[in-house]
Design a protein around this motif. Structure first.
Motif, PDB file in Angstrom:
ATOM      1  N   LEU A 137      -0.795  -3.025  -2.629  1.00 30.62           N
ATOM      2  CA  LEU A 137      -1.542  -2.110  -1.759  1.00 30.62           C
ATOM      3  C   LEU A 137      -0.608  -1.152  -1.022  1.00 30.62           C
ATOM      4  CD1 LEU A 137      -4.373  -4.357  -0.309  1.00 30.62           C
ATOM      5  CD2 LEU A 137      -4.555  -2.555  -2.035  1.00 30.62           C
ATOM      6  N   ASP A 138       0.554  -1.637  -0.597  1.00 27.37           N
ATOM      7  CA  ASP A 138       1.549  -0.752   0.034  1.00 27.37           C
ATOM      8  C   ASP A 138       1.960   0.354  -0.936  1.00 27.37           C
ATOM      9  OD1 ASP A 138       1.479  -2.367   2.316  1.00 27.37           O
ATOM     10  OD2 ASP A 138       3.397  -3.369   1.866  1.00 27.37           O
ATOM     11  N   SER A 139       2.262  -0.037  -2.177  1.00 27.89           N
ATOM     12  CA  SER A 139       2.691   0.938  -3.180  1.00 27.89           C
ATOM     13  C   SER A 139       1.570   1.908  -3.545  1.00 27.89           C
ATOM     14  CB  SER A 139       3.166   0.215  -4.448  1.00 27.89           C
ATOM     15  OG  SER A 139       4.324  -0.532  -4.176  1.00 27.89           O
ATOM     16  N   LEU A 140       0.353   1.391  -3.666  1.00 32.09           N
ATOM     17  CA  LEU A 140      -0.793   2.239  -3.983  1.00 32.09           C
ATOM     18  C   LEU A 140      -1.002   3.268  -2.874  1.00 32.09           C
ATOM     19  CD1 LEU A 140      -3.295   3.006  -5.641  1.00 32.09           C
ATOM     20  CD2 LEU A 140      -4.517   1.174  -4.442  1.00 32.09           C
ATOM     21  N   GLY A 141      -0.947   2.824  -1.622  1.00 32.99           N
ATOM     22  CA  GLY A 141      -1.111   3.749  -0.501  1.00 32.99           C
ATOM     23  C   GLY A 141      -0.073   4.848  -0.506  1.00 32.99           C
ATOM     24  N   ALA A 142       1.188   4.489  -0.778  1.00 29.54           N
ATOM     25  CA  ALA A 142       2.258   5.471  -0.824  1.00 29.54           C
ATOM     26  C   ALA A 142       2.064   6.446  -1.986  1.00 29.54           C
ATOM     27  CB  ALA A 142       3.619   4.778  -0.932  1.00 29.54           C
ATOM     28  N   PHE A 143       1.668   5.922  -3.158  1.00 28.52           N
ATOM     29  CA  PHE A 143       1.417   6.759  -4.327  1.00 28.52           C
ATOM     30  C   PHE A 143       0.317   7.776  -4.039  1.00 28.52           C
ATOM     31  CE2 PHE A 143      -1.149   7.465  -8.170  1.00 28.52           C
ATOM     32  CZ  PHE A 143      -0.200   8.036  -9.017  1.00 28.52           C
ATOM     33  N   LEU A 144      -0.779   7.313  -3.453  1.00 32.55           N
ATOM     34  CA  LEU A 144      -1.891   8.213  -3.174  1.00 32.55           C
ATOM     35  C   LEU A 144      -1.534   9.233  -2.107  1.00 32.55           C
ATOM     36  CD1 LEU A 144      -4.740   5.559  -3.298  1.00 32.55           C
ATOM     37  CD2 LEU A 144      -4.348   7.410  -4.949  1.00 32.55           C
ATOM     38  N   ALA A 145      -0.733   8.847  -1.126  1.00 37.81           N
ATOM     39  CA  ALA A 145      -0.295   9.788  -0.092  1.00 37.81           C
ATOM     40  C   ALA A 145       0.575  10.879  -0.698  1.00 37.81           C
ATOM     41  CB  ALA A 145       0.450   9.050   1.008  1.00 37.81           C
ATOM     42  N   ASP A 146       1.450  10.509  -1.634  1.00 39.70           N
ATOM     43  CA  ASP A 146       2.313  11.494  -2.295  1.00 39.70           C
ATOM     44  C   ASP A 146       1.504  12.454  -3.165  1.00 39.70           C
ATOM     45  OD1 ASP A 146       4.545  10.408  -1.110  1.00 39.70           O
ATOM     46  OD2 ASP A 146       5.211   9.330  -2.905  1.00 39.70           O
ATOM     47  N   ALA A 147       0.363  11.982  -3.682  1.00 36.54           N
ATOM     48  CA  ALA A 147      -0.461  12.810  -4.574  1.00 36.54           C
ATOM     49  C   ALA A 147      -1.280  13.839  -3.807  1.00 36.54           C
ATOM     50  CB  ALA A 147      -1.388  11.923  -5.393  1.00 36.54           C
ATOM     51  N   ARG A 148      -1.383  13.701  -2.511  1.00 38.66           N
ATOM     52  CA  ARG A 148      -2.192  14.626  -1.699  1.00 38.66           C
ATOM     53  C   ARG A 148      -1.536  15.950  -1.530  1.00 38.66           C
ATOM     54  NH1 ARG A 148      -6.548  12.507   1.117  1.00 38.66           N
ATOM     55  NH2 ARG A 148      -6.365  14.069   2.670  1.00 38.66           N
TER      56      ARG A 148
END
Length: 148
Positions: A137-148
């Motif tokens: 979940l930490d990695s997913l959150g970071a990935f999605l934040a970078d995609a914004r």
């Protein structure tokens, strides 16, 4: 992104809840598209295969913290696009797959609450699975934040 964590009353299950700054569709695609999943989940590039439908198989080779590789396999038990994914995970020596449930709850156009649930056979398995899911979940959150 906000976070919430609970442990089941039986002591062998857990529930992790986060609110992610991404649409339910973006979260779903990150979890069900091999290239995206490999980038945020720590999988070896090109090792992820996904047939995202009930009865469909998945596999991935994950990097371990010490630089090793760990192959994972399983199947999809239930799929409801942008809402729910029930994943079976095969483990050597276990007659039945472990089951993880991911639920997505749209908060608004740009925020989604994700809930991960898993029940394990022992407290030790639960603790290891919960730690791994927290890292995911930490990695997913970071990935999605970078995609914004």
């Amino acid at each position: 992104m906000s976070s919430h964590q609970t442990t089941a009353a039986d002591g062998f299950g857990y529930t992790l809840t986060r609110t992610l700054d991404a649409s339910a569709g973006a979260v779903w695609r990150a979890w069900t598209t091999p290239g995206q999943y490999a980038r945020w989940a720590g999988a070896v590039e090109g090792s992820v295969e996904m047939d995202v439908r009930p009865g469909g198989a998945w596999k991935a080779t994950m990097f371990t913290p010490d630089g090793g590789r760990f192959p994972l396999t399983g199947s999809y038990l239930e799929t409801a696009e942008n809402r729910r994914l029930v994943i079976g995970m095969d483990f050597p020596g276990k007659p039945e797959p472990a089951t993880m449930t991911m639920e997505l709850h749209r908060q608004d156009d740009d925020r989604t609450r994700i809930v991960l649930r898993q029940t394990c056979d022992t407290a030790e398995e639960r603790d290891m699975a919960e730690q791994g899911s927290t890292m995911l979940l930490d990695s997913l959150g970071a990935f999605l934040a970078d995609a914004r």
